[in-house]
Design a protein around this motif. Structure first.
Motif, short mmCIF file in Angstrom:
data_model
loop_
_atom_site.label_atom_id
_atom_site.label_comp_id
_atom_site.label_asym_id
_atom_site.label_seq_id
_atom_site.Cartn_x
_atom_site.Cartn_y
_atom_site.Cartn_z
N ILE A 33 -4.36 6.39 2.66
CA ILE A 33 -3.92 5.38 1.70
C ILE A 33 -4.20 5.90 0.29
O ILE A 33 -5.34 6.17 -0.06
CB ILE A 33 -4.65 4.04 1.93
CG1 ILE A 33 -4.35 3.51 3.34
CG2 ILE A 33 -4.23 3.02 0.87
CD1 ILE A 33 -5.12 2.25 3.69
N THR A 56 -2.92 0.94 -3.97
CA THR A 56 -2.44 -0.41 -3.67
C THR A 56 -1.60 -0.87 -4.85
O THR A 56 -1.98 -0.70 -6.01
CB THR A 56 -3.61 -1.37 -3.44
OG1 THR A 56 -4.40 -0.89 -2.35
CG2 THR A 56 -3.11 -2.77 -3.12
N ARG A 115 0.84 -1.19 0.00
CA ARG A 115 0.00 0.00 0.00
C ARG A 115 0.88 1.25 0.00
O ARG A 115 1.97 1.25 0.57
CB ARG A 115 -0.93 0.02 1.22
CG ARG A 115 -0.21 0.06 2.55
CD ARG A 115 -1.17 0.21 3.72
NE ARG A 115 -2.14 -0.87 3.76
CZ ARG A 115 -3.05 -1.01 4.71
NH1 ARG A 115 -3.13 -0.12 5.69
NH2 ARG A 115 -3.90 -2.01 4.71
N GLU A 147 1.67 -5.21 2.44
CA GLU A 147 0.44 -5.66 3.10
C GLU A 147 0.51 -7.14 3.44
O GLU A 147 -0.10 -7.61 4.40
CB GLU A 147 -0.78 -5.41 2.23
CG GLU A 147 -1.17 -3.95 2.12
CD GLU A 147 -2.54 -3.77 1.46
OE1 GLU A 147 -3.09 -4.77 0.95
OE2 GLU A 147 -3.05 -2.64 1.47
#
Length: 224
Positions: free
Chosen positions: A73, A76, A61, A101
């Motif tokens: 955030i 990803t 992330r 992650e």
């Protein structure tokens, strides 16, 4: 990862797809491999690493943190994605932290070899430029969402962007995504996101399957 040679790995990376055999062989001697544990930083905001990191397996992330340790955030990263090119180009510290992650494997290419690769192969340079433009457009969409949409719209965008069609054409989010993570993506509280998700389930916009994956249905939403 240890079963494959560096050359095998390079040939699997879209960024290097147009390298000639000689260029790929040369690059294979310059890259290294590194494994990151869950929660470990691949790069850290405010620091310089002098390398390009290309995700081979796993998931990471992209996070920015303010002075009060509040996190947002931004994105990803999946296999084939890479990080570090901006810092290598402008020689500035990283603007965000990239955190694994799950256990994540990456190819590591030093700054000098990255520059040489760009100069020797225009297709790689073009791919990097396209990647930078895509990140800029994604940042523009994020700013637009935060500025112009309410929480319902922002959460809906996150779900739609995260869902991918399966063989039957059903849009699924396979990787578990927590309410807290969504909250960090949309700039809202976890409680507010939980309320929005409950409303979406009642409207039929999302449906949780027995295996934990999430079905996302594209339809007009009733925004509150």
């Amino acid at each position: 990862m240890s079963m494959l040679t560096n050359l095998d790995l390079i040939r699997r990376v879209p960024l290097f797809a147009m390298l000639t055999p000689a260029q790929a062989e040369s690059l294979a001697g310059a890259v290294g491999k590194k494994r990151f544990k869950r929660g470990e930083h691949i790069v850290q905001q405010g620091k310089q690493y002098g390398s390009l990191f290309i995700i081979l397996a796993g998931r990471a992330r992209v996070v920015v943190t303010d002075r009060r340790d509040r996190e947002v955030i931004l994105a990803t990263m999946h296999p084939g994605d890479y990080v570090g090119e901006m810092s290598l180009i402008d020689h500035e510290p990283h603007s965000a932290t990239v955190e694994a992650e799950v256990q994540t494997d990456a190819l590591v290419l030093g700054g000098a070899d990255f520059t040489r690769c760009l100069l020797e192969n225009t297709s790689t340079m073009t791919a990097v430029m396209k990647g930078l433009v895509q990140r800029l457009r994604a940042a523009d969409r994020k700013i637009e969402s935060l500025a112009l949409m309410n929480v319902y719209g922002r959460v809906a965008n996150v779900l739609l962007d995260s869902a991918l069609p399966n063989a039957e054409g059903v849009r699924l989010i396979r990787d578990k995504i927590s309410r807290q993570d969504i909250a960090k993506m949309v700039g809202a509280s976890r409680e507010m996101v939980s309320r929005v998700m409950k409303d979406f389930e009642e409207q039929g916009f999302i449906e949780t399957r027995d295996d934990g994956s999430l079905i996302v249905k594209e339809r007009r939403l009733k925004q509150r």
